[in-house]
Design a protein around this motif. Structure first.
Motif, mmCIF file in Angstrom:
data_model
loop_
_atom_site.group_PDB
_atom_site.id
_atom_site.type_symbol
_atom_site.label_atom_id
_atom_site.label_comp_id
_atom_site.label_asym_id
_atom_site.label_seq_id
_atom_site.Cartn_x
_atom_site.Cartn_y
_atom_site.Cartn_z
ATOM 1 N N ASN A 34 0.803 -1.232 0.000
ATOM 2 C CA ASN A 34 0.000 0.000 0.000
ATOM 3 C C ASN A 34 0.827 1.270 0.000
ATOM 4 N N SER A 35 2.154 1.180 -0.091
ATOM 5 C CA SER A 35 2.954 2.389 -0.219
ATOM 6 C C SER A 35 2.793 2.951 -1.630
ATOM 7 N N ILE A 36 2.857 4.276 -1.725
ATOM 8 C CA ILE A 36 2.620 4.972 -2.990
ATOM 9 C C ILE A 36 3.864 5.766 -3.354
ATOM 10 N N SER A 37 4.196 5.777 -4.632
ATOM 11 C CA SER A 37 5.344 6.518 -5.122
ATOM 12 C C SER A 37 4.923 7.328 -6.345
ATOM 13 N N VAL A 38 5.382 8.579 -6.416
ATOM 14 C CA VAL A 38 5.102 9.441 -7.558
ATOM 15 C C VAL A 38 6.420 9.635 -8.307
ATOM 16 N N LEU A 39 6.432 9.219 -9.573
ATOM 17 C CA LEU A 39 7.658 9.248 -10.370
ATOM 18 C C LEU A 39 7.430 9.964 -11.694
ATOM 19 N N GLN A 40 8.521 10.387 -12.329
ATOM 20 C CA GLN A 40 8.440 10.960 -13.664
ATOM 21 C C GLN A 40 8.012 9.866 -14.643
ATOM 22 N N ASP A 41 7.138 10.217 -15.567
ATOM 23 C CA ASP A 41 6.631 9.252 -16.543
ATOM 24 C C ASP A 41 7.604 9.158 -17.714
ATOM 25 N N THR A 42 8.604 8.289 -17.571
ATOM 26 C CA THR A 42 9.611 8.087 -18.608
ATOM 27 C C THR A 42 9.507 6.658 -19.130
ATOM 28 N N PRO A 43 10.072 6.401 -20.300
ATOM 29 C CA PRO A 43 10.034 5.027 -20.829
ATOM 30 C C PRO A 43 10.683 4.010 -19.896
ATOM 31 N N SER A 44 11.765 4.395 -19.209
ATOM 32 C CA SER A 44 12.422 3.451 -18.305
ATOM 33 C C SER A 44 11.537 3.121 -17.113
ATOM 34 N N VAL A 45 10.842 4.118 -16.573
ATOM 35 C CA VAL A 45 9.933 3.866 -15.449
ATOM 36 C C VAL A 45 8.762 3.015 -15.921
ATOM 37 N N ARG A 46 8.250 3.284 -17.101
ATOM 38 C CA ARG A 46 7.152 2.463 -17.646
ATOM 39 C C ARG A 46 7.587 1.019 -17.824
ATOM 40 N N GLY A 47 8.826 0.810 -18.259
ATOM 41 C CA GLY A 47 9.332 -0.549 -18.405
ATOM 42 C C GLY A 47 9.425 -1.269 -17.068
ATOM 43 N N MET A 48 9.862 -0.548 -16.038
ATOM 44 C CA MET A 48 9.931 -1.136 -14.701
ATOM 45 C C MET A 48 8.536 -1.501 -14.203
ATOM 46 N N ILE A 49 7.558 -0.631 -14.454
ATOM 47 C CA ILE A 49 6.177 -0.902 -14.034
ATOM 48 C C ILE A 49 5.646 -2.129 -14.766
ATOM 49 N N ASN A 50 5.933 -2.238 -16.068
ATOM 50 C CA ASN A 50 5.469 -3.400 -16.835
ATOM 51 C C ASN A 50 6.097 -4.690 -16.332
ATOM 52 N N LYS A 51 7.336 -4.619 -15.884
ATOM 53 C CA LYS A 51 8.034 -5.825 -15.395
ATOM 54 C C LYS A 51 7.355 -6.386 -14.151
ATOM 55 N N VAL A 52 6.872 -5.491 -13.278
ATOM 56 C CA VAL A 52 6.258 -5.938 -12.010
ATOM 57 C C VAL A 52 4.783 -5.568 -11.969
ATOM 58 N N SER A 53 4.134 -5.637 -13.124
ATOM 59 C CA SER A 53 2.735 -5.195 -13.218
ATOM 60 C C SER A 53 1.790 -6.006 -12.340
ATOM 61 N N TYR A 54 2.174 -7.234 -12.012
ATOM 62 C CA TYR A 54 1.317 -8.078 -11.166
ATOM 63 C C TYR A 54 1.427 -7.688 -9.690
ATOM 64 N N LEU A 55 2.366 -6.809 -9.351
ATOM 65 C CA LEU A 55 2.547 -6.383 -7.960
ATOM 66 C C LEU A 55 2.056 -4.965 -7.696
ATOM 67 N N VAL A 56 1.934 -4.162 -8.748
ATOM 68 C CA VAL A 56 1.627 -2.739 -8.558
ATOM 69 C C VAL A 56 0.331 -2.358 -9.260
ATOM 70 N N LYS A 57 -0.181 -1.191 -8.866
ATOM 71 C CA LYS A 57 -1.365 -0.609 -9.498
ATOM 72 C C LYS A 57 -1.030 0.827 -9.842
#
Length: 60
Positions: A34-57
């Motif tokens: 339930n921790s929340i993080s606000v990050l810059q919307d860059t291709p590298s961050v999007r790739g990281m989100i896609n890698k762990v998409s089953y863990l994050v929302k």
């Protein structure tokens, strides 16, 4: 430089996940469920989100 941001929340425990996925979650600045993080919307961050998409929302 774009000022677009993306807000992500860790919704699932890291117990039993791959070590590389745990490292990715830490790289995204998430520590506990339930921790929340606000990050810059860059291709590298999007790739990281896609890698762990089953863990994050993505909130925004």
């Amino acid at each position: 430089m774009s000022d677009k941001t993306v807000k992500i929340q860790l919704v699932k425990s890291l117990i039993g996940t791959r070590e590389s996925h745990r490292a990715t979650i830490l790289g995204l600045g998430l520590r506990r469920v339930n921790s929340i993080s606000v990050l810059q919307d860059t291709p590298s961050v999007r790739g990281m989100i896609n890698k762990v998409s089953y863990l994050v929302k993505v909130i925004s």
